[in-house]
Scaffold this motif. Structure first.
Motif, PDB file in Angstrom:
ATOM      1  N   PHE A  27      20.162  37.998  34.332  1.00  0.00           N
ATOM      2  CA  PHE A  27      18.800  37.462  34.254  1.00  0.00           C
ATOM      3  C   PHE A  27      18.796  36.094  33.569  1.00  0.00           C
ATOM      4  CE2 PHE A  27      14.670  37.140  32.018  1.00  0.00           C
ATOM      5  CZ  PHE A  27      13.836  37.098  33.131  1.00  0.00           C
ATOM      6  N   PHE A  28      19.530  35.993  32.472  1.00  0.00           N
ATOM      7  CA  PHE A  28      19.623  34.732  31.741  1.00  0.00           C
ATOM      8  C   PHE A  28      20.252  33.653  32.627  1.00  0.00           C
ATOM      9  CE2 PHE A  28      21.774  32.067  28.392  1.00  0.00           C
ATOM     10  CZ  PHE A  28      20.618  31.537  27.853  1.00  0.00           C
ATOM     11  N   LEU A  80      13.615  29.019  24.688  1.00  0.00           N
ATOM     12  CA  LEU A  80      14.043  30.204  25.447  1.00  0.00           C
ATOM     13  C   LEU A  80      15.560  30.216  25.619  1.00  0.00           C
ATOM     14  CD1 LEU A  80      13.215  32.696  27.207  1.00  0.00           C
ATOM     15  CD2 LEU A  80      13.174  31.106  29.135  1.00  0.00           C
ATOM     16  N   MET A  81      16.111  29.076  25.938  1.00  0.00           N
ATOM     17  CA  MET A  81      17.566  28.947  26.105  1.00  0.00           C
ATOM     18  C   MET A  81      18.279  29.252  24.786  1.00  0.00           C
ATOM     19  SD  MET A  81      19.694  27.962  28.458  1.00  0.00           S
ATOM     20  CE  MET A  81      21.399  27.484  28.551  1.00  0.00           C
ATOM     21  N   LEU A  82      17.771  28.724  23.697  1.00  0.00           N
ATOM     22  CA  LEU A  82      18.361  28.966  22.382  1.00  0.00           C
ATOM     23  C   LEU A  82      18.283  30.452  22.031  1.00  0.00           C
ATOM     24  CD1 LEU A  82      19.614  27.692  19.836  1.00  0.00           C
ATOM     25  CD2 LEU A  82      17.296  27.356  18.991  1.00  0.00           C
ATOM     26  N   ILE A  83      17.137  31.058  22.253  1.00  0.00           N
ATOM     27  CA  ILE A  83      16.966  32.488  21.958  1.00  0.00           C
ATOM     28  C   ILE A  83      17.915  33.323  22.810  1.00  0.00           C
ATOM     29  CG2 ILE A  83      15.356  34.428  22.183  1.00  0.00           C
ATOM     30  CD1 ILE A  83      13.124  32.413  21.328  1.00  0.00           C
ATOM     31  N   GLY A  84      18.022  32.996  24.088  1.00  0.00           N
ATOM     32  CA  GLY A  84      18.937  33.731  24.970  1.00  0.00           C
ATOM     33  C   GLY A  84      20.381  33.636  24.503  1.00  0.00           C
ATOM     34  N   LEU A  85      20.798  32.439  24.121  1.00  0.00           N
ATOM     35  CA  LEU A  85      22.176  32.266  23.644  1.00  0.00           C
ATOM     36  C   LEU A  85      22.419  33.041  22.351  1.00  0.00           C
ATOM     37  CD1 LEU A  85      22.593  28.477  24.460  1.00  0.00           C
ATOM     38  CD2 LEU A  85      23.979  30.334  25.427  1.00  0.00           C
ATOM     39  N   VAL A  86      21.426  33.087  21.477  1.00  0.00           N
ATOM     40  CA  VAL A  86      21.563  33.829  20.226  1.00  0.00           C
ATOM     41  C   VAL A  86      21.553  35.343  20.493  1.00  0.00           C
ATOM     42  CG1 VAL A  86      20.428  34.380  18.024  1.00  0.00           C
ATOM     43  CG2 VAL A  86      20.675  32.001  18.739  1.00  0.00           C
ATOM     44  N   LEU A  87      20.571  35.803  21.269  1.00  0.00           N
ATOM     45  CA  LEU A  87      20.437  37.243  21.515  1.00  0.00           C
ATOM     46  C   LEU A  87      21.647  37.854  22.228  1.00  0.00           C
ATOM     47  CD1 LEU A  87      16.727  37.816  22.619  1.00  0.00           C
ATOM     48  CD2 LEU A  87      17.832  38.576  20.519  1.00  0.00           C
ATOM     49  N   LEU A  88      22.249  37.113  23.145  1.00  0.00           N
ATOM     50  CA  LEU A  88      23.349  37.659  23.949  1.00  0.00           C
ATOM     51  C   LEU A  88      24.729  37.384  23.356  1.00  0.00           C
ATOM     52  CD1 LEU A  88      21.847  36.752  27.420  1.00  0.00           C
ATOM     53  CD2 LEU A  88      21.938  39.013  26.340  1.00  0.00           C
ATOM     54  N   ARG A  89      24.769  36.727  22.222  1.00  0.00           N
ATOM     55  CA  ARG A  89      26.035  36.300  21.606  1.00  0.00           C
ATOM     56  C   ARG A  89      26.919  37.466  21.175  1.00  0.00           C
ATOM     57  NH1 ARG A  89      27.391  35.118  16.253  1.00  0.00           N
ATOM     58  NH2 ARG A  89      29.107  33.643  16.104  1.00  0.00           N
ATOM     59  N   ARG A  90      26.324  38.497  20.576  1.00  0.00           N
ATOM     60  CA  ARG A  90      27.121  39.619  20.050  1.00  0.00           C
ATOM     61  C   ARG A  90      27.966  40.315  21.109  1.00  0.00           C
ATOM     62  NH1 ARG A  90      23.512  43.410  16.149  1.00  0.00           N
ATOM     63  NH2 ARG A  90      23.076  41.872  14.543  1.00  0.00           N
ATOM     64  N   GLY A  91      27.562  40.235  22.353  1.00  0.00           N
ATOM     65  CA  GLY A  91      28.301  40.904  23.419  1.00  0.00           C
ATOM     66  C   GLY A  91      29.621  40.231  23.758  1.00  0.00           C
ATOM     67  N   PHE A  92      29.810  39.016  23.294  1.00  0.00           N
ATOM     68  CA  PHE A  92      31.031  38.269  23.605  1.00  0.00           C
ATOM     69  C   PHE A  92      32.072  38.473  22.516  1.00  0.00           C
ATOM     70  CE2 PHE A  92      27.771  36.257  26.079  1.00  0.00           C
ATOM     71  CZ  PHE A  92      28.407  35.990  27.279  1.00  0.00           C
ATOM     72  N   THR A  93      33.329  38.518  22.922  1.00  0.00           N
ATOM     73  CA  THR A  93      34.430  38.683  21.980  1.00  0.00           C
ATOM     74  C   THR A  93      35.522  37.657  22.284  1.00  0.00           C
ATOM     75  OG1 THR A  93      35.546  40.291  23.399  1.00  0.00           O
ATOM     76  CG2 THR A  93      34.013  41.172  21.768  1.00  0.00           C
TER      77      THR A  93
END
Length: 186
Positions: A27-28, A80-93
């Motif tokens: 979606f992002f 919105l872009m900043l929030i998306g990058l912050v919210l989805l960050r934890r999923g990356f390793t």
């Protein structure tokens, strides 16, 4: 107190970075690509069709011209872009997290530039007394080209992060909380 009770594995952020990470990223990515398409359409209108800049408004800006001139809309997208990058960050390793962080860092600056533009509109005073609101880098680079550049330098590391996230090494796979990477076939 265990670490699980300090950071419980539930809630919106945990869900977006766990079982919902793949659809959330999809979606992002759709939103980001649609925004990119608007900038590319506007550049096409200026450089290929030779439209004057005020008439080159992208796809949505043709029927809704206020979209192009609204600093609120531009700021809203940057936020919105900043929030998306912050919210989805934890999923990356691992490596993908590094590239996602690069994209996030650049977006922090891009967001600041849009915030500066919005504040000029709200206050009614333009940077260095200019005729229109301008960001700091816009003092050197025209807005159309600058936003193509900003979107590219945020987009490219974001795409690299997503590609690496879909093909993790064994260490990265072991720490992933989502199912974004296809299962390995042995």
């Amino acid at each position: 107190m265990t670490s699980a009770s300090v950071n419980p594995p539930y809630g919106l952020v945990a869900n977006l970075n766990g079982e919902r990470h793949k659809p959330a990223l999809g979606f992002f990515a759709f939103i980001v690509v649609a925004h990119w398409a608007e900038h590319i359409a506007q550049a096409y209108q200026v450089y290929v069709l030779n439209w004057p800049l005020p008439e080159a408004r992208g796809v949505l800006g043709l029927p809704f011209p206020w979209l192009v001139t609204s600093e609120w809309m531009h700021y809203g997208y940057a936020l919105l872009m900043l929030i998306g990058l912050v919210l989805l960050r934890r999923g990356f390793t691992g490596r993908s997290r590094t590239w996602w962080n690069i994209s996030l860092g650049i977006q922090v600056w891009h967001h600041f530039e849009h915030f500066l533009l919005l504040m000029q509109v709200i206050i009614g005073a333009n940077l260095l007394g200019g005729p229109t609101p301008r960001s700091i880098i816009q003092l050197l680079v025209p807005r159309l080209e600058l936003h193509l550049f900003y979107n590219a330098i945020v987009f490219v590391p974001m795409v690299v992060a997503m590609l690496l996230h879909r093909k993790p090494n064994s260490q990265e796979r072991a720490t992933m909380a989502c199912a974004c990477a296809p299962e390995r076939v042995s």
